[in-house]
Write a protein that holds these residues in place. Structure first.
Motif: not given
Length: 269
Positions: A11, A14, A203
């Motif tokens: 994450e 991302a 994500l």
């Protein structure tokens, strides 16, 4: 704990990607999204006689009406793409492209071909996300007006767009007993579900973009097939349809899942 760390790191990657590409991502998403309409409009120009003859033979509608159909497809798709890329009358352009999709679904008997029908619905989902982006931009025009909150049409557009968009992946699942195929199906199905319900959405959508782009380049390499072979046109059409779905996924990455999603509900828990 290790699994949580892995997810957290993914994450973070991302989020870093979003920070770096924030200014450019919506533009790239729109370009990818309209690519299949752009390619099909150009195809109508270069294959005018073939397209007209097909419609005339299939529907026995006569030369004039068949030519009008091809002209409508050509002007509607190219005109809609120009308006979307120039950010002028985007809402009307999206409605025009919705109309072209519906017309093609009937004219080319896509309604009875489940694979192509699901792909057309996925394209419609991408256009819904584009309309949702437009509504987000329009909020600044009415400063001081109370938000509609959970009942905002934008949120339901995003939900509908997400659900329709993942239909593309249903056509990419291969049902054979090999380990790689089973693993690929399990992973892609899990990502599809995450995008549809709006959980870890950015994500999951970004991962699907990378996976789908790789699959598209590998399986739909139309540039490797001579232009005179029918397979060239088929792969080219498939390639740009897939690019449009990638554009829709990039819009999800850029905009987020919207209010009707688990990611948003988690903020209230």
């Amino acid at each position: 704990m290790g699994q949580n760390d892995l997810m957290s790191n993914a994450e973070d990657v991302a989020d870093q990607f979003l920070r770096v590409t924030k200014q450019y991502l919506p533009h790239v998403a729109r370009l990818c999204l309209i690519s299949t309409f752009l390619e099909d409009g150009i195809r109508m120009w270069f294959q005018w006689n073939e397209q007209r003859d097909y419609i005339e033979a299939t529907w026995s509608c006569g030369y004039f009406l068949a030519a009008c159909f091809v002209l409508l497809n050509l002007l509607g798709q190219l005109g809609g793409c120009v308006l979307i890329l120039s950010r002028n009358f985007v809402q009307y352009a999206c409605f025009a492209l919705f109309g072209i999709l519906s017309l093609q679904t009937i004219a080319y008997s896509i309604l009875w071909d489940l694979k192509f029908l699901m792909r057309n619905l996925a394209l419609g989902g991408g256009l819904l996300l584009l309309l949702a982006e437009l509504r987000g931009e329009g909020k600044s025009m009415f400063a001081g007006v109370p938000s509609m909150g959970e009942h905002s049409p934008k949120q339901y557009m995003q939900l509908g767009g997400r659900v329709l968009l993942v239909l593309m992946f249903m056509t990419l699942l291969h049902f054979d007993p090999s380990f790689i195929s089973i693993l690929q199906n399990l992973v892609s199905t899990a990502l599809i579900v995450l995008v549809a319900i709006g959980f870890k959405t950015k994500l999951a959508a970004l991962t699907l973009v990378l996976w789908l782009f790789a699959v598209n380049v590998y399986f739909n390499a139309f540039w490797m097939v001579p232009a005179y072979k029918p397979m060239h046109d088929f792969l080219k059409y498939d390639f740009f349809q897939t690019m449009s779905v990638i554009g829709g996924l990039l819009l999800i990455v850029a905009l987020g899942p919207g209010g009707v999603s688990m990611d948003e509900k988690k903020k209230l828990w």
